[in-house]
Write an enzyme that holds these catalytic residues in place. Structure first.
Site, short mmCIF file in Angstrom:
data_model
loop_
_atom_site.label_atom_id
_atom_site.label_comp_id
_atom_site.label_asym_id
_atom_site.label_seq_id
_atom_site.Cartn_x
_atom_site.Cartn_y
_atom_site.Cartn_z
N TRP A 92 0.82 -1.21 0.00
CA TRP A 92 0.00 0.00 0.00
C TRP A 92 0.85 1.25 0.00
CZ3 TRP A 92 -4.14 -1.40 -1.98
CH2 TRP A 92 -4.70 -2.67 -1.70
N ASP A 123 -0.86 6.89 6.37
CA ASP A 123 -1.95 5.94 6.14
C ASP A 123 -2.00 5.00 7.35
OD1 ASP A 123 -3.64 3.89 5.40
OD2 ASP A 123 -2.65 3.47 3.49
N LYS A 136 -11.15 -1.73 9.12
CA LYS A 136 -10.39 -2.56 10.04
C LYS A 136 -10.89 -2.26 11.46
CE LYS A 136 -7.40 -2.81 6.42
NZ LYS A 136 -7.32 -3.89 5.46
#
Lengths: 356, 356
Positions: free
Chosen positions: B102, B169, B193
């Site tokens: 990511w 992030d 999450k």
């Protein structure tokens, strides 16, 4: 008391969809898991996504015609940006029809990408009609229009004949009436009117039109990337996609678009007939351009507003206030609204007539 | 049987959140309407949005410190694009730390906006550690990092001291541990999450950093526009925001981030201790960089995989398969996972040891 929900969006969905979606939040497909806690790459959810995409094309009569259906995120406002990114060439231009707040918002975003031409606008009349006499330049990369104007209560009852690809925002009338969808290059719609809850946007795009701009497109804004990843480029809005899938199934099981159109015609006729008959009320949109999804009207004498508001609230009606840019009232009568709810509103309008 | 859900995301949420969200889909706040059919501008939903935004800042210790919390759409992948749009000046540059899939994806999008510098990368070691010796150029517009690498099971246990605004992030470890959030210029996290279901992305941004790039930003990608419209620039993902709000309330009612960190530390210690003790297993991440959210491990002898898979499935465990780029197993032990579920996994690992 269950309400008669005339909200413009998010808006009414079928009761069975609410029930199934509610159950899936507790447990999805007898998996021992909530829909909210499963991987979007799990077999069960991949099947939902694939079936939903196929169902969209089937309902629109586009199966096997070179189109792809995608469930993206960001709302129709994100498509205002994705459209020029994906369709406007670096040196090219785009043609826009300005029929309301959202059409103008789409145009505003495109202007930063290149040459934009407004082929016609009804802004000076507070968007109370759909312009019909206009020319789409033959060298435009695409022509953008908004099929139904939620705020102003107008609807395009025909679309122009042109060789230029038509890009259409159908957020507030998709799946409500028969349209030859194969005339369009791309169609998009925020889910939260006729298709599902807020949180996902349907994009239906003719694949051969993509990849021609010579422009770098950020991955998440690139329709080709979403097609290559089968609408799973990144984690989709699982609950919104699933609930849209339930609504699409309901639509198919209840006769598809054709049956919806008949119901919607009957509901619109019932309400417009009362607006035209009842001397207390007046419609705001030009008769020939009236929307069958969002019916906007005023009381001729605003001093009756308070009494009318009391009556419809007492009848269990909600979401009837007009948008601030038009005032008055707006009855949104999407696919899932039964004609009985429209009849309740008509009865209240008659009751007011008797009382004043 | 209720499952022990180790899915990496979308992932486990508190049971009470599932129950309340399920109920709201049937009827929201005794309104006679489903959460899915109410206007996002209704009083009740505006209150949810405002309370959720305030709760985020409160839980992070950022109230009154010049930050704004937003619930946007598009996923963290959309923020990969919004970040350079909002923070990279036209002539400037950005520094990125490459710690996983990511992080690399965020970098890839930024590259198209201007000069990007990779201050360090652990790619050549299949991202099994967090680089620590690197220099952030003092003239960078921002420094981007990924606090927890969901796929590779590594986590930044400290952040660099720099005058350059840090953009982070935190999708897979937000609200899981105490962090001095005021050291960051901007934090973002896909909800799916620790915070809620898929469908919304949390953005926390220091307002004074915005509006400085000299770059035209499409409206929907502009943090300032979202702040001006109080996170209602367009229709938000109502259900995902509401469910995130329920999860944030649960977090607050259960002791906030501090209490979560204690629970998460105990869960991670329990599982890592077994990985290190049990001769059948080995962790994949460097010990000092191990994640307390996503615990990645292998069987030393892959011929035992099948037997292990049978055992954990029989114990009601789901979502334990590792990501294809690492292989083996991944146990995601987010806030809502009780230590009892981790104990079930540890018991299965011990059972395997006895059997082979």
């Amino acid at each position: 008391m269950k309400k008669h929900n005339f909200s413009a969006g998010p808006s009414i969905l079928p009761q069975e969809v609410f029930e199934k979606a509610s159950q899936a939040v507790l447990e999805f497909n007898n998996s021992g898991l909530s829909l909210l806690e499963i991987s979007h790459r799990s077999k069960d959810f991949v099947a939902v996504m694939e079936e939903a995409r196929a169902l969209v094309l089937e309902l629109m009569g586009l199966t096997g015609k070179g189109y792809q259906a995608l469930f993206l995120s960001g709302g129709a406002s994100m498509e205002f940006v994705r459209v020029p990114y994906n369709f406007m060439t670096k040196s090219g231009k785009a043609a826009y029809l300005d029929t309301g707040t959202w059409a103008a918002a789409a145009l505003k975003e495109a202007r930063e990408f290149g040459d934009t031409i407004v082929v016609a606008s009804s802004k000076s009349d507070n968007y109370n009609y759909i312009p019909k006499e206009y020319t789409i330049p033959a060298d435009a990369d695409y022509f953008h229009c908004t099929s139904n104007n939620t705020i102003f209560g107008t609807q395009m009852h025909s679309f122009p004949a042109t060789e230029v690809p038509i890009v259409c925002d159908m957020s507030s009338d998709i799946f409500s009436r028969k349209v030859d969808f194969s005339k369009f290059g791309m169609i998009y719609a925020g889910a939260q009117k006729n298709m599902g809850p807020a949180g996902t946007t349907l994009v239906v795009v003719k694949e051969e039109l993509l990849g021609k701009t010579g422009r770098h497109i950020p991955s998440i804004l690139d329709y080709k990337q979403h097609i290559d990843k089968e609408s799973m480029y990144n984690t989709p809005s699982v609950f919104a996609v699933y609930t849209s899938y339930l609504t699409l199934q309901w639509l198919k099981n209840n006769g598809g678009i054709e049956a919806m159109e008949k119901k919607n015609d009957a509901k619109a006729e019932l309400l417009y007939a009362e607006i035209d008959r009842n001397p207390l009320f007046v419609g705001t949109a030009k008769t020939e351009d009236r929307s069958k999804m969002n019916i906007t009207f005023l009381l001729n004498d605003a001093s009756h507003n308070e009494q009318f508001d009391k009556l419809w609230k007492a009848a269990g009606i909600s979401g009837l206030a007009g948008h601030r840019s038009v005032g008055g009232y707006r009855a949104s009568i999407y696919n899932a609204m039964p004609i009985e709810s429209v009849q309740v509103l008509v009865d209240v309008m008659r009751e007011l007539e008797k009382k004043v």
